[in-house]
Design an enzyme around this catalytic site. Structure first.
Site, short mmCIF file in Angstrom:
data_model
loop_
_atom_site.label_atom_id
_atom_site.label_comp_id
_atom_site.label_asym_id
_atom_site.label_seq_id
_atom_site.Cartn_x
_atom_site.Cartn_y
_atom_site.Cartn_z
N THR A 13 10.56 5.74 0.55
CA THR A 13 9.47 6.57 0.72
C THR A 13 8.72 6.14 1.81
OG1 THR A 13 9.22 7.56 -1.49
CG2 THR A 13 7.48 7.80 -0.20
N VAL A 14 8.32 4.90 1.83
CA VAL A 14 7.39 4.09 2.79
C VAL A 14 8.32 3.70 4.11
CG1 VAL A 14 5.94 2.45 3.28
CG2 VAL A 14 5.88 3.28 1.00
N ALA A 33 -0.67 -1.52 21.23
CA ALA A 33 0.05 -2.88 21.00
C ALA A 33 0.26 -3.63 22.33
CB ALA A 33 1.31 -2.58 20.11
N VAL A 132 -2.62 -2.86 -0.50
CA VAL A 132 -3.94 -2.39 -1.29
C VAL A 132 -4.27 -1.13 -0.75
CG1 VAL A 132 -6.15 -3.07 -2.22
CG2 VAL A 132 -4.37 -4.64 -1.54
N LYS A 205 -3.29 -5.50 -7.12
CA LYS A 205 -4.25 -5.02 -5.79
C LYS A 205 -5.55 -5.68 -6.07
CE LYS A 205 -1.73 -0.62 -5.24
NZ LYS A 205 -1.75 0.84 -5.69
N GLY A 302 2.17 7.40 -0.74
CA GLY A 302 2.70 8.35 -0.13
C GLY A 302 3.28 7.88 1.08
N1 HSE Z 1 2.03 3.61 -7.59
C1 HSE Z 1 0.98 3.41 -6.69
C2 HSE Z 1 0.05 4.14 -6.82
C3 HSE Z 1 1.48 3.51 -5.17
O1 HSE Z 1 -0.02 5.24 -7.68
O2 HSE Z 1 -1.31 4.05 -6.32
C4 HSE Z 1 0.80 2.65 -4.26
O3 HSE Z 1 0.66 1.36 -4.32
#
Ligand code: HSE
Length: 437
Positions: A13-14, A33, A132, A205, A302
């Site tokens: 995803t990321v 940059a 985070v 986090k 996301g």
């Molecule tokens: N699983 C994490 C969330 C994804 O639901 O916030 C992002 O770290």
């Protein structure tokens, strides 16, 4: 101008979002940059997926270890997750003199001390804005933007999945399971969703934020972690009737005796901005002595929101990688030789207000006997709600909100209350924070 070359580990995803946004905004990113940022190689176990995502625009390999030692690669982006192979790859990349960008909160919260030491010794950067609160630039805010402040506390909704679940349960009366499935479908949840539900992801986090705020090493193993799996829908409803919302908060606070580091469902006044953060959104409230309270809000998960943070780190690393390592922004906000191992308070010593729900027999003197126990423990009551028994019922729900007290006092009071003959079953206890000054 010579591009900076990136090796991307993991195109899920990321990773996919990072690839897309880097392509789409290539020109503007290069203007920021000072050099083009180019993904030259992608490593993924799933070669077919990697081929589809990259469409012949870069090399694709199944061998991530070859990428972290590839002489052509300047920056390694680690988006594999977990702390097994990801740890080995990151350490190998550092040892090979590569800068690293990672979104891996689990890795940093548990092995960050080792990783930052290795990076410092080698003179390379490890950037982790995406670890985070996804796209919310909270690392930069705490590490740089608030550098003048003595930070007093941080409280954050830093897990989108659980916030989404709590919001949907409250709003639509949906079941926990149905909402979790939807969160997984939308790509918010961790590979192992128990990390979300049981508060572990939020604890990773808040561990990172706590270290950056107070200049301590990462102390994940000392964090108190409680998720939302035991939360009852009735408590969400009663809390609302009393003017509160229940959120899964990560909290870290400086006290004269040490640091609080905890994750648990928390009642917060509905009038606070952070109480109105709904769905998968994240929000972090930081209290600094000079600035006061500041609130950071946005998408915490996301593809593209997280890619936004990954690419911001790529831009930072590109701008700074020729600077003298001693004069870069320190990984953990404070200079490496200035970290202090402040103690983390045991949960028994932590002070909060409490929401208590108990089922009692509806007869004279019940309230008096419950409040007597609280008075004996020097716990003062702030508000109370008694629900009338239903037709033909002889038991009623009694909800009490307390003023500030120590965890050990409330535990002792609860043990005594549960022994009262007029009290039926267990007492439900949820911590409560005013989040004022
Ligand atoms: N699983 C994490 C969330 C994804 O639901 O916030 C992002 O770290």
């Amino acid at each position: 101008m010579k591009p900076i070359n990136v090796g991307l580990l993991g195109i899920g995803t990321v990773g996919g979002g990072t690839f897309t946004v880097l392509q789409r905004n290539a020109e503007e990113i290069a203007r920021r940059a000072g050099r083009p940022i180019r993904i030259t190689v992608v490593a993924d176990k799933n070669l077919e997926l990697a081929g589809k995502a990259t469409q012949g625009k870069c090399r694709v390999t199944g061998d991530a270890f070859a990428v972290v030692t590839d002489p052509e690669v300047d920056i390694v982006v680690e988006l594999i997750g977990g702390y097994g192979v990801a740890r080995e790859l990151v350490l190998k990349a550092i040892a090979s003199g590569k800068h690293v960008v990672t979104a891996n909160k689990a890795l940093l919260a548990t092995h960050g001390n080792e990783i930052f030491k290795a990076a410092q010794d080698k003179g390379v950067m490890v950037a982790f804005e995406a670890a985070v609160a996804g796209g919310v630039p909270i690392i930069k805010a705490v590490r740089e933007g608030l550098a003048a402040n003595r930070i007093e506390w941080i409280a954050g909704i830093i897990n989108g999945t659980t916030n989404f679940i709590l919001s949907e349960m409250r709003d639509k009366g949906l079941s926990f399971e149905a909402v979790l499935k939807e969160a997984q479908r939308l790509g918010y949840a961790e590979a192992d969703p128990t990390f979300d539900i049981e508060g572990v992801d939020a604890a990773h986090k808040i561990t990172i934020l706590s270290a950056l705020a107070f200049g301590t090493p990462m102390q994940f193993e000392r964090a108190y972690v409680e998720g939302i799996s035991r939360l009852d829908a009735i408590d969400i409803k009663y809390a609302e009737q009393l003017g509160y919302r229940i959120k899964l908060l990560g909290i870290t606070r400086r006290t004269p005796d040490g640091i609080e580091l905890r994750v648990h469902p928390t009642l917060i006044p509905a009038k606070r901005l952070i109480a109105n953060v709904e769905g998968a959104m994240n929000a972090v409230l930081v209290q600094g002595d000079a600035v006061g309270a500041t609130l950071y809000y946005g998408k915490g998960a996301g593809a593209e929101p997280t890619a936004s943070a990954v690419i911001a780190d790529l831009v930072d690393v590109t701008r700074l990688h020729t600077a003298d390592p001693q004069n870069r922004v320190p990984h953990m906000a404070f200079q490496p030789n200035q970290l202090v191992a402040l103690p983390v308070l045991p949960m028994d010593e932590v002070q909060t207000c409490f929401y208590l729900r108990l089922r009692v027999q509806d007869e004279p003197g019940v309230l008096a006997s419950v409040t007597r126990v609280l008075a004996d423990e020097k716990i003062s009551i702030d508000a109370m709600l008694q629900k009338e028994p239903g037709e033909g019922e002889y038991e009623a729900d009694l909800v009490l909100l307390t003023h500030l007290t120590r965890e050990k006092r409330i535990n002792s009071a609860i043990a005594k209350i549960e022994k009262l003959p007029v009290v039926v079953g267990k007492v439900t206890r949820i911590r409560m924070e005013e989040l004022g000054k």
